[in-house]
Design a protein around this motif. Structure first.
Motif, mmCIF file in Angstrom:
data_model
loop_
_atom_site.group_PDB
_atom_site.id
_atom_site.type_symbol
_atom_site.label_atom_id
_atom_site.label_comp_id
_atom_site.label_asym_id
_atom_site.label_seq_id
_atom_site.Cartn_x
_atom_site.Cartn_y
_atom_site.Cartn_z
ATOM 1 N N SER A 198 45.220 58.656 47.459
ATOM 2 C CA SER A 198 43.980 58.573 48.232
ATOM 3 C C SER A 198 43.378 57.160 48.150
ATOM 4 N N TYR A 199 43.791 56.359 47.153
ATOM 5 C CA TYR A 199 43.242 55.001 47.027
ATOM 6 C C TYR A 199 43.927 54.021 47.971
ATOM 7 N N LEU A 200 45.074 54.446 48.530
ATOM 8 C CA LEU A 200 45.802 53.496 49.370
ATOM 9 C C LEU A 200 45.078 53.296 50.698
ATOM 10 N N LEU A 201 45.176 52.113 51.232
ATOM 11 C CA LEU A 201 44.474 51.818 52.491
ATOM 12 C C LEU A 201 45.454 51.982 53.672
ATOM 13 N N ASP A 202 44.857 52.184 54.808
ATOM 14 C CA ASP A 202 45.625 52.230 56.049
ATOM 15 C C ASP A 202 46.222 50.843 56.268
ATOM 16 N N GLU A 203 47.439 50.756 56.861
ATOM 17 C CA GLU A 203 48.045 49.422 56.977
ATOM 18 C C GLU A 203 47.211 48.517 57.870
ATOM 19 N N ASN A 204 46.507 49.088 58.849
ATOM 20 C CA ASN A 204 45.683 48.252 59.729
ATOM 21 C C ASN A 204 44.433 47.768 58.975
ATOM 22 N N ALA A 205 43.980 48.621 58.055
ATOM 23 C CA ALA A 205 42.700 48.273 57.381
ATOM 24 C C ALA A 205 42.897 47.245 56.274
ATOM 25 N N ILE A 206 44.137 47.080 55.830
ATOM 26 C CA ILE A 206 44.348 46.226 54.652
ATOM 27 C C ILE A 206 43.778 44.824 54.866
ATOM 28 N N SER A 207 44.122 44.245 56.033
ATOM 29 C CA SER A 207 43.732 42.845 56.232
ATOM 30 C C SER A 207 42.214 42.675 56.228
ATOM 31 N N SER A 208 41.492 43.675 56.772
ATOM 32 C CA SER A 208 40.035 43.486 56.865
ATOM 33 C C SER A 208 39.301 44.004 55.628
ATOM 34 N N ALA A 209 40.022 44.693 54.736
ATOM 35 C CA ALA A 209 39.316 45.282 53.569
ATOM 36 C C ALA A 209 38.841 44.186 52.622
ATOM 37 N N PRO A 210 37.713 44.487 51.912
ATOM 38 C CA PRO A 210 37.227 43.487 50.937
ATOM 39 C C PRO A 210 38.207 43.356 49.769
ATOM 40 N N GLN A 211 38.020 42.228 49.045
ATOM 41 C CA GLN A 211 38.895 41.871 47.920
ATOM 42 C C GLN A 211 39.078 43.025 46.942
ATOM 43 N N VAL A 212 37.959 43.615 46.487
ATOM 44 C CA VAL A 212 38.021 44.647 45.437
ATOM 45 C C VAL A 212 38.796 45.853 45.953
ATOM 46 N N SER A 213 38.527 46.203 47.186
ATOM 47 C CA SER A 213 39.173 47.374 47.785
ATOM 48 C C SER A 213 40.679 47.142 47.846
ATOM 49 N N ARG A 214 41.063 45.916 48.242
ATOM 50 C CA ARG A 214 42.492 45.595 48.295
ATOM 51 C C ARG A 214 43.107 45.688 46.917
ATOM 52 N N ALA A 215 42.369 45.209 45.931
ATOM 53 C CA ALA A 215 42.891 45.239 44.569
ATOM 54 C C ALA A 215 43.151 46.684 44.144
ATOM 55 N N LEU A 216 42.260 47.601 44.539
ATOM 56 C CA LEU A 216 42.427 49.013 44.184
ATOM 57 C C LEU A 216 43.709 49.552 44.841
ATOM 58 N N HIS A 217 43.901 49.177 46.095
ATOM 59 C CA HIS A 217 45.076 49.589 46.849
ATOM 60 C C HIS A 217 46.351 49.117 46.123
ATOM 61 N N ASP A 218 46.356 47.836 45.744
ATOM 62 C CA ASP A 218 47.531 47.307 45.058
ATOM 63 C C ASP A 218 47.777 48.047 43.750
ATOM 64 N N PHE A 219 46.674 48.276 43.025
ATOM 65 C CA PHE A 219 46.775 48.929 41.715
ATOM 66 C C PHE A 219 47.395 50.317 41.878
ATOM 67 N N ALA A 220 46.892 51.086 42.888
ATOM 68 C CA ALA A 220 47.379 52.448 43.100
ATOM 69 C C ALA A 220 48.865 52.408 43.469
ATOM 70 N N LEU A 221 49.196 51.473 44.339
ATOM 71 C CA LEU A 221 50.574 51.400 44.818
ATOM 72 C C LEU A 221 51.525 51.123 43.658
ATOM 73 N N GLN A 222 51.143 50.119 42.848
ATOM 74 C CA GLN A 222 52.026 49.787 41.720
ATOM 75 C C GLN A 222 52.177 50.959 40.784
ATOM 76 N N ASN A 223 51.066 51.624 40.489
ATOM 77 C CA ASN A 223 51.151 52.764 39.566
ATOM 78 C C ASN A 223 52.077 53.837 40.117
ATOM 79 N N LEU A 224 51.922 54.134 41.439
ATOM 80 C CA LEU A 224 52.766 55.158 42.038
ATOM 81 C C LEU A 224 54.231 54.764 41.913
#
Length: 2047
Positions: free
Chosen positions: A1959-1985
């Motif tokens: 649920s923490y992952l972002l939509d691929e379209n939203a990634i570019s416009s998401a704020p820094q912290v939000s992107r970091a959460l996305h990366d963190f979730a992805l790596q953990n998965l």
């Protein structure tokens, strides 16, 4: 009064007020006009001029009083000079008509006087504008002069003076007339007229050439006549005239000489003329009564004193340069005066003439010449003395007797000798150390010359020479010992010459008497030398009758002088002295009788002289060694004394038999006896009272004395305030020492050394330059009177009555002059007795005694002699005080009331009015309240009696006394008194100065009575205030300086009570003008007032003074003012050079001090320039050095300052611009002190000590003035002072240097980073210190210089060792001196001076060593830097960075350490012995210590006290670094220091073992420290306390010391108790921190010891494991005994510290009803460190106890630690953990993990403890509104600690479990992401705990909450890094739970985790416009998965498969990730191991 403030006189207002107030109203208007006319607009003035002139001229004929007419005249003149001058001639004619008027009635007189005043004012103001009218005016005035009465004569003469002044040379045609007319009035009856004539002629001589050419002799003769029968005012005025005329005759004024060719007089002629006055006086010999009393000599004394003053005026007018050039002539002239037979007809006359000549020399030489010129004058004096001495030797050696006239010459030469030697002595003493060139120059041979006079045939000359030697020794203390030795040697060699024995013994006695003024003292052995010489003289006295007398006198004189050295020296010789005293007197009555029978007149003379000498030595002993006067010693002294008393009664018979020449010797014995008895307690000689009193009474009632000798004590026994009635204020003038001759008591002012040789060694009375005992006849009477006062209170009433009756009888029997004398003596004795009664608080006695006394006193109140009336009044007051009964007082008052109502004669009215004043003075307002009304009304009436100003004076004086003593009770009479005072001020003629002085006293007293009320605004108060101000204004304008002084002190009082109402703009300039007054009292008053003003308003005072200086340019009246651009401060500095009066100088110091403290920081440049100017004026020696040093500084910046410097040294050349002398050394010392004060004042502002900041501030605000920019000046001034001749100045300079180094050592140099600003001054510092180490420098200066050296070396300013070596070598050289040991060099000073110097050196080394070790330690603790170029040290210096190598400073100290450590230990041993209490004094080594001798023990203590602390610290460092000196050769004592014979160097069996030496040294160090810390004196500096604590800490760091202190537990307990006490008394945090450090070391020592014990026990008990007896405190019972228990002592101290800084910990405080719960606050940083240290020590304590013992203290310890946690856990902004909290947590961990948990016997107690502690932590962490800022994280950490460390005790306790869960739950739900993150981390550790029993419940309870929280993140994504972190931490916990779960539950667990992550992952379209912290959460979730997938593949598949939408999201995310960049992916995948460690690290890991 406000109505009076208008330009025109408000006539309506004037008409409405009462007749009495009109004069005041008019005066107030004139005052206003005076101020306003000058400032007003000219047009306005001209408009109203006509009306104004009418009003003012109208006032002339309204009979104005003296002050009014003065102002009126001034205003009229000002008005004409501002406005039109049309009508001025009319007004002038009008005035002339009034003057011509034939009306002679007294009523018309004021009008005439007003007209005269106006004429004078017109001419003074307008002068030649009045053109040709002046001859008429002058003739008119001269005509009036012939017929006028005295007041008119005075006024006319003053007017003539003003006319002359205004017209200048234009009035030449009238000069002769004026001269002829005025001349005859110089001998006028009225003294005021004589003064006026003198002033008028003084003005005339400015232009009238004939006065100092053809008429010169006549003028001189006139002046001599005028001086006959004159008073002080006349003498001053006539002396000024005579001196000025003579000076003008010698050096005429240019203008006058140009006009007429005049014949100039030669110096010889002028001096010859003056000499005739001195030797022959005027021509007519009208003797005044006083002369009759004294048996008149040939010259009237008034003339001689007046001419003496004229000589001084003459020289002063010609100036200092003239005196320098003509000093030889002047000196030989004045010395001829005193050798002239007419000047020395009788002995007393000779003494008087000598005093006059001495005064002339002192006033001119001392005041006008600078130090260089004074040295030249000293040469001349030496030559004069040697010339005289050669003549005397010629006569003495002329055996054939051809030279008959020679004998007369010798007796005349003695007086010349006395004057020259006295002046030489004073000169050397005032020059102090600056006189060294005078002493050292062989061509002068000063010492040889002076010593040669010791053989002069006349005793007076020998004594004067001895005195001169004493002055030399006091000025240059290094001469003291050599001079003593020289005299001792001469006495031994010349024993057979009577003169030599007498002269050299005088010299030795004088030198011994001077020792107390030389702080460095003399070697102790000199005392023994003196005793042996004296004994020898006394023993051989009988062998040769030609020498008996001299030897006897000399022996006793030396012993008397020895006593002045004080008890520490006399103690050794006391038994011998007691024996000598006993043997001088017969032992029994029988021997006495036998003695009477034998002997001739010569043996009797020797015997009497011997006994007088013995008594004199006793008296000196009693006076100087009171500590040695035990009961036993007094008893042994009484034997000879009683014998002397018995002998007294036999002496008259002996005199009858052997002739009257024994009378003097007998009188001397009596004098000595009375003197010593007065010093002993009367109880000791009660038995002899009757005989003694008979002698005393006979003495002062002149029973056996045919001369009418009077005592000199009466003045001093009367009250100081009564001086105005007795004229004794004369003692407060600059001419005191010659004016004394004219006082009416016998031989007044004729003090001379030869009257009593013993005075040569006594202390000089304050304010005298040289002791002057009165002639024997007077001294004996004085002594008898003083002793009578001591004995009287102890005599029975019966005897008192007899004596009082006898007094009355004596007075009745005597007649005429004798009666006066007897009465004076008796009154003095009675006063002395009454004073004694009052001091003893005893009563006078029954009715008949009182009656007799009262009769005696009342009789004298009507005596024609004013002094007797004064004494009687005083006695009456004292009687009232002693009797203290209301009825008695009432009776006395009533008698005086009745007398005053009926009496008409002046005498009784004055006497009884004073009686009333004295009654009030001594009984006070309360005791005499009921008579107040009557007294006041009578005195007010008497004060208005215009017929006799004497009555007015006495009445007003008494009134002032009553006002003073009644205080607030007088409030009701203030208004009538005040109006009377004003009326009198406006009407009494100014010539009655005494009345005006008394009016001033009254006004002052009234101001004090009204007091602070004066600030009020009510109508009455305003009236009182304005009346006071008017009164002050009138007195300020008075011509008499005493009245002006009274006005100033009144204004000063007013300023104290109502500062707003005193107008400083007019007061300050007036005070500045008075600073140059010729009257001491006026200068004193002005400075005292300035001192008060400067305390409050320094800035205003300085401004007004400067404005005066600006005005001075255009105003002629302020000619003499010397205020230049240096302002008032400069003038005051200048005064310090001229003034000698102590009070005045101390007031000037205070005034400058106040100004400095309020102004110096704002005006730094100005004040520093002031100090620099004063210091730069050093003698040429100093100047040369300054320039030499400058050459070292070649900095480009310094070039401009260089110029200043050459300018300063060149100041001396241009003498014309600066007439005053260069500042003397005393002033320079004060300037150096000011410099130190300025540096201190700048401390508060850091900008003063920061060069970069200072420069930038200077650029912004050029007015700012930071101190650091003046550094080069500061150094230069300190340098000039430190290298001066004067020792005091050198001390001050070194002190300043030390202050500068301390303050500026750390100031960086912005242009050369890494360097400090002081580095460029190395050369100056080195050069300033070098001279202080030269061998001939006094010890105190060397000691100070050592201090500066150590400060400089330790300051770290100089980093290059080669540069440091300069200063370091100085210390090395002094260390060699110290090692030379005792008695090596020839000693000049006392042993304690050597002690001081040696200890200073050791202290300096210790300070350097301490700094060196600190640098070394710091260098070692830093990580080592890689050495850049290899390991070779040679290149180190070329690096250019000059980094301090770690062992830099220590390499300098290292070579000296072996010897230093030995010396330091020796010094500490000494100190330890010296601090023993007195009762152990027998244990001190008999021959002293390493650095002190037993004789100087008392002074040595002081030096040890100031230097032991750094040494202790250094020794501790040394012991610690060398492992208690393990490496050194066995403890040897260097042979030089050895007290026993030198210990052989080879280690012999006696050498101590290492353990013993450790023990000894430990005892020494701990002993010294504990002794000091037990009771540090309040005055001990904080540094000592710190040094001592640091020493203890350093010591305990070393293992040997730890072992020692742990083995002796009582010692450790003692140490802790002492430290606890120290904490109670000393606040600074640094001290408390250091104490905790020491405690910590002590506890560690105990811990190590316990472990060693356990280890050794463990070895023994390997076999029997089970029975382990409990080691540690508390044993099996757990009891801790206070006083023996180390743990208890430590707890006491630690609890004190905690409660001091966190008072909330104290349970009692909370329970008290007044307690308001405090919100916990952040502790200041130092307190926080302190509390942290304390907590960590507390946690260690249980480890010192046995299990039982620890159970005793644990509850307390845990309570405190949890308490600290509660108080300290406060949120911080940056979420850092405070030191206190981390210490508390660490403490909790230490305790919970302690081995105690494993002791079975304690199990239940332990569990209970742990649980209750957790409970209290839970309770404290309960969230509540009173503590909103509680730090939950710290509390959670604590809870977690408990859960992890004490799991067994806590499992299954539901209450606690529930509490813990609540806290975690709260934290999870916290709004603060940081708290959440920490909470997740802590939960992780709980969940992972090995004991499942503990962790499971928590997992069950808290995991669901977590999952909820993490799920919710999808809806609100984190916005900050902190929130992101919280999420990450949460995920980690979940992950670890997945890991912990069993296989079968894994799917469910992953089903929670994976969807959350997806649920923490972002939509691929939203990634570019998401704020820094939000992107970091996305990366963190992805790596953990991507990491979890491979870990649990099966379960992961199941979960993903179950929910297709998860799969889609995950896949798209992975795709996007790959597409973003393969390269990046590679990089990213290289670090997919996301830190498993928590990202937030605690500073201390607790787990």
């Amino acid at each position: 009064m406000e109505l009076a403030h208008s330009l025109l006189l408000n006539e309506d207002a004037l008409a409405q007020i009462t007749e009495a107030k009109r004069p005041v109203f008019i005066f107030e208007w004139l005052r206003f006009l005076d101020k306003v006319l000058v400032a007003a607009n000219k047009v306005d003035v001209k408009e109203k001029q006509k009306k104004l002139v009418e009003q003012l001229t109208g006032l002339i004929s309204s009979a104005p009083g003296p002050p009014t007419r003065k102002l009126l005249a001034k205003n009229l003149a000002t008005l004409y000079s501002i406005g039109d001058t049309f009508t001025v001639f009319q007004t002038l004619d009008k005035c002339n008509d009034i003057i011509k008027s034939k009306d002679d009635t007294p009523a018309y007189l004021p009008t005439k006087l007003a007209a005269v005043a106006c004429v004078g004012a017109f001419y003074e103001k307008m002068g030649r504008m009045l053109g040709s009218s002046f001859p008429d005016t002058i003739n008119n005035l001269l005509k009036a002069l012939k017929s006028a009465e005295s007041q008119g004569r005075g006024e006319i003469l003053l007017s003539l003076q003003k006319v002359l002044c205004g017209l200048g040379g234009a009035a030449a045609s009238c000069h002769r007339d004026i001269y002829k007319n005025a001349r005859s009035l110089l001998t006028d009856r009225s003294m005021a007229v004589r003064c006026a004539v003198a002033k008028c002629l003084l003005e005339l001589q400015n232009e009238a050439v004939f006065m100092w050419t053809t008429e010169l002799e006549n003028v001189a003769t006139l002046c001599f006549k005028a001086l006959e029968g004159s008073n002080y005012g006349v003498r001053v005025a006539v002396a000024k005239l005579l001196g000025t005329v003579m000076a003008t005759a010698l050096m005429p004024k240019q203008a006058a000489v140009m006009r007429q060719n005049v014949k100039r007089a030669t110096l010889e002629e002028v001096l010859e003329l003056m000499a005739t006055g001195f030797l022959r006086g005027g021509s007519g010999f009208l003797k005044s009564g006083g002369e009759m009393l004294k048996g008149g000599g040939s010259v009237s004394r008034e003339v001689r004193v007046g001419v003496t003053q004229a000589y001084v005026v003459f020289v002063t007018t010609l100036g200092g340069q003239w005196l320098e050039r003509n000093f030889a002539t002047f000196l030989s002239h004045v010395l001829d005066l005193v050798s002239h037979p007419r000047a020395t007809q009788t002995h007393v006359e000779a003494v008087y003439s000598r005093r006059c000549v001495s005064f002339m020399l002192r006033a001119t030489l001392g005041g006008l010449l600078g130090e260089k010129a004074q040295i030249a004058a000293g040469k001349e004096l030496c030559q004069a003395i040697s010339k005289q001495m050669r003549a005397v030797e010629a006569v003495v050696n002329d055996i054939s007797g051809e030279n008959k006239a020679g004998a007369a010459d010798v007796s005349a030469s003695q007086h010349v000798m006395v004057c020259a030697l006295k002046e030489l002595g004073s000169l050397v003493q005032s020059l102090s150390a600056t006189a060294s060139p005078l002493i050292q120059e062989p061509s002068i041979g000063l010492l040889e010359t002076v010593t040669s006079v010791l053989l002069h045939p006349s005793m007076a000359a020998r004594l004067a020479a001895a005195w001169c030697l004493r002055c030399v020794a006091v000025a240059l203390p290094y001469q003291l010992t050599p001079l003593l030795d020289r005299c001792a040697e001469r006495i031994n060699n010349l024993k057979s010459s009577p003169e030599a024995v007498s002269g050299y013994s005088f010299a030795m006695a004088a030198l011994l008497g001077g020792v107390h003024q030389c702080p460095l003292g003399i070697p102790h052995s000199k005392g023994k030398l003196v005793v042996s010489i004296a004994e020898d003289l006394l023993r051989t006295a009988a062998q040769n009758s030609r020498l008996s007398l001299q030897r006897t006198q000399a022996g006793w004189l030396l012993l008397g002088a020895l006593m002045t050295l004080g008890p520490s020296l006399v103690r050794y010789h006391l038994p011998k002295m007691l024996l000598l005293w006993r043997n001088v007197f017969p032992r029994s009555q029988k021997e006495l009788e036998a003695e009477k029978a034998r002997g001739d007149s010569f043996t009797w003379q020797v015997t009497l002289e011997g006994r007088a000498g013995a008594l004199c030595a006793m008296r000196s002993f009693v006076a100087h060694c009171p500590e040695l006067l035990t009961e036993d010693v007094i008893r042994r002294l009484m034997t000879p004394i009683e014998c002397a008393m018995t002998m007294m009664s036999h002496v008259p018979a002996i005199i009858k038999v052997h002739g009257a020449h024994l009378k003097a010797s007998a009188a001397m014995v009596r004098l000595r006896l009375y003197d010593i008895l007065a010093l002993l307690p009367p109880k000791t000689y009660e038995g002899s009272f009757n005989a003694l009193l008979r002698e005393l009474v006979a003495e002062f009632t002149l029973t056996d004395n045919s001369a009418n000798t009077t005592t000199s004590l009466l003045r001093s026994l009367c009250h100081y305030d009564d001086s105005v009635l007795m004229g004794s204020w004369l003692q407060e003038t600059d001419h005191k020492c010659i004016e004394d001759q004219l006082q009416p008591n016998s031989a007044s002012g004729s003090g001379a050394l030869e009257h009593d040789p013993s005075s040569i060694y006594l202390r000089i009375p304050v304010g005298e330059a040289i002791p002057g005992p009165l002639p024997l006849g007077v001294s004996v009477i004085d002594a008898s009177v003083a002793l009578f006062g001591v004995v009287f209170p102890h005599v029975s009433f019966k005897h008192r009555l007899q004596m009082l009756d006898h007094f009355a009888e004596c007075i009745k029997q005597a007649k005429g002059v004798r009666q006066q004398a007897v009465q004076l003596n008796i009154f003095t004795a009675v006063l002395s007795a009454l004073k004694g009664l009052a001091e003893n608080k005893s009563t006078l006695g029954p009715e008949e005694v009182r009656k007799s006394a009262l009769a005696l006193v009342m009789g004298a109140l009507d005596n024609p002699n004013p002094i007797l009336r004064c004494a009687a009044g005083e006695a009456l007051g004292r009687m009232a005080q002693v009797v203290g009964e209301a009825t008695f007082i009432a009776r006395m008052a009533q008698t005086s009331f009745d007398k005053l109502k009926s009496a008409r004669d002046v005498v009784s009215r004055t006497g009884h009015s004073l009686a009333l004043g004295c009654l009030h003075r001594y009984v006070g307002g309360i005791g005499s309240g009921q008579h107040l009304k009557t007294s006041v009304s009578i005195l007010l009436a008497l004060a208005q009696d215009g017929s006799s100003h004497e009555v007015q004076t006495w009445a007003l004086h008494s009134l002032a006394l009553i006002v003073d003593s009644s205080g607030p009770m007088y409030r009701g009479y203030v208004e009538p008194t005040l109006s009377l005072v004003l009326t009198l001020l406006l009407t009494v003629p100014p010539s009655h100065t005494e009345v005006h002085q008394c009016l001033g006293r009254c006004l002052g007293a009234l101001i004090t009575t009204v007091g602070p009320e004066l600030q009020g605004n009510g109508a009455t108060i305003s009236t009182i205030r304005s009346s006071c101000l008017v009164g002050c204004a009138i007195m300020q304008d008075h011509s008499d300086s005493l009245v002006q002084a009274a006005a100033i002190s009144c204004l000063q009082q007013l300023h104290m009570f109502a500062p707003r109402h005193v107008n400083l703009s007019s007061l300050v300039p007036c005070l500045c003008v008075h600073l140059c007054s010729s009257h001491l009292l006026l200068r004193r008053a002005a400075v005292a007032c300035l001192r008060q003003l400067a305390q409050r308003e320094a800035a205003e005072v300085c401004e007004y003074a400067m404005s005066l200086a600006k005005r001075a340019g255009d105003n002629t009246t302020i000619k003499h003012l010397n205020i230049t651009e240096t302002g008032l401060e400069g003038v005051l500095f200048g005064m310090l050079d001229r003034e000698t009066d102590r009070k005045l100088c101390s007031d000037i110091h205070d005034t400058l001090g106040h100004m400095l403290s309020s102004l110096a920081v704002e005006k730094l440049s100005h004040w520093l320039k002031l100090c620099k100017d004063v210091l730069a004026a050093t003698t040429d020696v100093g100047g040369a050095v300054v320039i030499e040093v400058e050459k070292d500084e070649e900095d480009s910046e310094k070039k401009d300052e260089m110029d200043d410097d050459t300018m300063f040294t060149g100041l001396g050349e241009d003498d014309k611009s600066k007439p005053s002398v260069a500042p003397r050394w005393v002033t320079r010392v004060f300037a150096a002190d000011c410099l130190c004060r300025i540096i201190l004042l700048c401390e508060n502002d850091k900008a003063h000590f920061d060069l970069a900041a200072a420069r930038s501030a200077q650029a912004k605000n050029p007015k700012g003035d930071p101190l650091v920019l003046h550094l080069s000046d500061l150094i230069r001034m300190a340098f000039m002072a430190a290298t001066d001749h004067s020792n005091q100045l050198r001390m001050a300079g070194l002190q300043a240097l030390e202050d500068i180094i301390k303050k500026f050592a750390s100031v960086p140099e912005p242009e050369f980073p890494g360097h400090v600003i002081l580095e460029q001054y190395q050369a100056n510092v080195g050069a300033a210190l070098r001279p202080a180490f030269s061998p001939d420098t006094p010890s105190d200066i060397t000691a100070k210089a050592c201090q500066v050296c150590s400060t400089w070396i330790g300051s770290g300013v100089v980093s290059d060792l080669n540069d440091l070596r300069r200063v370091h070598n100085l210390l090395v050289s002094s260390l060699d001196k110290v090692q030379a040991g005792k008695g090596s060099s020839s000693q000049l000073y006392s042993e304690s001076a050597t002690t001081m110097e040696k200890l200073a050196v050791l202290k300096a080394w210790a300070e350097v060593y301490v700094v060196a070790m600190k640098i070394k330690k710091d260098a070692e603790s830093k990580p080592a830097k890689p050495v850049r170029n290899g390991d070779d040290d040679e290149d180190e210096d070329d690096l250019g960075a000059n980094v301090l190598p770690p062992d830099s400073l220590i390499t300098l100290v290292q070579p000296e350490l072996p010897s230093l450590s030995r010396l330091w230990l020796a010094m500490l041993r000494d100190y330890a012995l010296l601090t023993l209490p007195a009762e152990f004094s027998s244990q001190l080594p008999p021959d002293g210590g390493a650095f002190y001798t037993p004789e100087t023990i008392d002074t040595a203590r002081i030096h040890y006290r100031s230097s032991w602390a750094p040494v202790l610290h250094a020794v501790a460092l040394w012991l610690s670094s060398t492992g208690f000196g393990a490496g050194e050769e066995k403890e040897e004592v260097p042979s030089s220091l050895s007290r026993a014979p030198a210990i052989p160097q080879a280690p012999s069996p006696t050498t101590k073992t290492f353990e013993e030496s450790v023990k000894d040294r430990m005892h020494l160090m701990l002993g010294v420290s504990i002794e000091f810390l037990c009771f540090p004196r309040p005055e001990e500096p904080m540094e000592h306390v710190m040094s001592c604590l640091q020493a203890l800490f350093t010591l305990l760091e070393s293992p040997s010391a730890k072992i020692h202190i742990a083995e002796d537990q009582l010692l450790a307990v003692e140490l802790l108790n002492v430290l606890h006490r120290l904490l109670l008394t000393r606040d600074p945090p640094a001290v408390q921190l250091q104490v905790t450090a020491v405690v910590q070391e002590t506890i560690r020592a105990a811990q190590n010891h316990l472990q060693r014990q356990k280890a050794s026990k463990g070895k023994e008990e390997e076999s029997e494991k089970d029975s382990q007896p409990s080691l540690g405190e508390g044993g099996d019972t757990g009891e801790l005994v206070p006083g023996k228990s180390l743990v208890f002592a430590a707890m006491e101290l630690l609890v004190f510290v905690l409660v001091r800084h966190l008072p909330q910990l104290n349970a009692r405080v909370k329970e008290s009803p007044s307690h308001v719960p405090l919100r916990p606050q952040r502790l200041p940083e130092e307190s926080a460190r302190l509390v942290a240290n304390t907590v960590s020590i507390l946690a260690e304590l249980p480890s010192l106890c046995s299990p039982a013992g620890s159970m005793t203290i644990l509850p307390t310890v845990l309570f405190l630690i949890t308490g600290v946690l509660r108080e300290a856990a406060v949120k911080t902004a940056d979420n850092s953990v405070p030191v206190t909290v981390s210490a508390a947590l660490q403490g909790i961990k230490t305790i919970i993990t302690s081995p105690l948990a494993r002791v079975e016997s304690m199990q239940t107690q332990w569990t209970g403890l742990v649980r209750s502690s957790l409970a209290s932590v839970l309770e404290h962490s309960q969230p509540d509104e009173s503590r909103p800022d509680m730090d939950e994280v710290s509390m959670l950490t604590a809870i977690t600690l408990f859960l992890l460390s004490a799991s067994n005790e806590l499992v299954g306790v539901t209450v606690l479990q529930k509490g813990c869960m609540d806290r975690f739950r709260n934290a999870l739900n916290s709004s603060d992401p940081w708290v959440q993150a920490r909470c997740y981390q802590l939960l992780l550790s709980v969940f992972q705990h090995s004991s499942r029993a503990l962790s499971t419940p928590y997992i069950h309870a808290l995991a669901p909450v977590m999952v909820e929280k993490l799920k919710a993140v999808e809806r609100s994504r984190p916005g900050t890094a902190a929130e992101l972190q919280a999420v990450q931490e949460g995920i980690r916990v979940l992950e670890s739970l997945v890991g912990m779960g069993e296989e079968q539950n894994r799917v469910q667990l992953l089903a929670l985790l994976v969807p959350t992550l997806v649920s923490y992952l972002l939509d691929e379209n939203a990634i570019s416009s998401a704020p820094q912290v939000s992107r970091a959460l996305h990366d963190f979730a992805l790596q953990n998965l991507m990491r979890i997938g491979p870990l649990y593949p099966a379960a992961f598949k199941i979960v993903i498969g179950a929910a297709p939408e998860l799969k889609i999201r995950l896949e798209s995310a992975i795709r996007a990730n790959q597409a973003s960049s393969r390269a990046k992916a590679a990089a990213r995948l290289a670090q997919p191991t996301v830190q498993a460690a928590p990202t937030i690290k605690l500073k201390t890991s607790f787990f």
